[in-house]
Design an enzyme around this catalytic site. Structure first.
Site, short mmCIF file in Angstrom:
data_model
loop_
_atom_site.label_atom_id
_atom_site.label_comp_id
_atom_site.label_asym_id
_atom_site.label_seq_id
_atom_site.Cartn_x
_atom_site.Cartn_y
_atom_site.Cartn_z
CG ASP A 100 -1.80 1.18 1.30
OD1 ASP A 100 -2.52 1.45 0.32
OD2 ASP A 100 -1.80 1.88 2.34
CG ASP A 112 -2.14 7.57 0.29
OD1 ASP A 112 -1.20 8.32 0.07
OD2 ASP A 112 -3.15 7.50 -0.44
#
Length: 383
Positions: free
Chosen positions: A37, A39
């Site tokens: 991922d 963010d």
């Protein structure tokens, strides 16, 4: 049990058994690919998460393949990879897998080439639609046959109103993701999921399809691109990254650099619990202990390396607060205990949720490796 053994098909669901898995070698030596991922894991807003870039460079040098999987549909892959390289992380355009790409692919498979699609989102979603042979438009008057909605910080009331009118008219409605928040340097801010909810409430129905995490499409696409045999998902959100890892049949590492904290971890539902926990991406270079769970009618006892937690009707006792090399062994033990108590339906009867959460939160701020006495509700002598 090593992460490799778990990933190749051993059933870890037999009770009583710990949810968290162990690794006898550093994770970078156990896995051939990382599905990361962005963010809250690699960066927050424009800034790199501390230690992220150097860890990813080390992984890349060791031959571990990297894919960056994001629900953020607002930026094109080329923009994302450029941002990653500017932060010092190794990244090619094709290493970035976005929910915008997944949404565009879904629509291209459903609609004739050249079909007009009402776009509610940013440039990343626009580019993905064009690359898939579709024509993004901005108004109902342009004759769209479907609606696609993704996050953009510039989404206006007028754009949401146009989407509502299109959805009420019965157009096929695709959402890139349902993330309630996005991480920012100032803390969590409203995400695409809340904007989708506004349209849903106004239009009186839910999206027809959601393409981003926790759906497995992004993970499957990344595994296929990398040719991975034993990929590890790394994320900061339980309801997208870690739930998606389980949906895709992959191991998931939760890092504590984003939206998930100790309290959220302890209340995680079974389908969104991580297999591994780390403070940040440096945990990829660590061995991970496997907690040992003893579940009886009168107490739940969890041992994790030198940490030991006992939970029963009389309360929570931390018999040893040895935090371990990364300082997380108490948190691991408390999380296992909280999940076992919850899954057994003992949470309300024993009423230990707040106490467990307090100990877990305190353990992250306490650097102690000294065994404690059998102290109620305490981490060694720290409370």
């Amino acid at each position: 049990m090593s992460t490799t053994e778990h990933a190749t098909g051993r059933d870890a669901a037999a009770a009583p058994a710990a949810v968290l898995r162990g690794s006898s070698r550093p994770l970078l030596g156990e896995h051939d690919a990382l599905l990361l991922d962005l963010d809250g894991v690699v960066y927050v807003g424009p800034h790199a998460v501390p230690h992220a870039a150097e860890t990813l460079r080390r992984a890349d040098s060791a031959g571990v393949r990297l894919a960056y999987i994001t629900n953020n549909a607002s930026r094109p892959p080329a923009t994302v990879s450029e941002h990653l390289r500017a932060l010092g992380a190794p990244a090619r355009d094709e290493d970035v897998v976005t929910s915008a790409q997944a949404a565009a692919r879904h629509l291209a498979e459903r609609l004739p080439a050249g079909s007009r699609v009402l776009l509610v989102g940013g440039e990343g979603l626009r580019e993905a639609l064009v690359a898939s042979g579709l024509a993004p438009v901005g108004d109902l008057a342009d004759g769209p046959v479907a609606v696609v909605q993704g996050f953009s910080p510039d989404t206006s009331w007028a754009r949401l109103a146009e989407a509502t009118h299109a959805v009420r008219a019965g157009l096929w409605w695709v959402a890139t993701n349902l993330d309630a928040t996005v991480p920012t340097p100032g803390g969590p801010a409203p995400g695409n999921g809340l904007l989708v909810q506004l349209v849903a409430r106004a239009a009186g129905r839910e999206p027809d399809v959601v393409c981003g995490k926790p759906e497995r499409a992004l993970f499957d696409e990344a595994v296929a691109r990398l040719g991975a045999r034993n990929a590890l998902v790394v994320g900061d959100r339980l309801d997208t990254d870690l739930q998606g890892a389980r949906a895709a049949g992959l191991l998931g590492l939760l890092v504590l650099t984003g939206v998930t904290g100790a309290r959220e971890l302890l209340t995680a539902a079974p389908h969104e619990r991580p297999h591994l926990i780390g403070r940040d991406l440096r945990s990829l270079g660590d061995e991970h202990p496997e907690p040992v769970l003893e579940h009886g009618e009168e107490a739940v006892v969890v041992r994790c390396r030198g940490a030991e937690v006992r939970v029963g009707p009389e309360g929570v006792f931390v018999r040893s607060a040895a935090a371990g090399p990364d300082g997380l062994d108490v948190l691991r033990a408390v999380a296992e205990a909280a999940w076992a108590v919850r899954d057994a339906g003992l949470g309300e009867r024993w009423d230990v949720g707040d106490e467990l959460a307090r100990i877990a939160t305190h353990s992250l701020d306490t650097d102690t490796n000294a065994p404690g006495d059998d102290v109620p509700g305490a981490v060694g002598s720290g409370l």
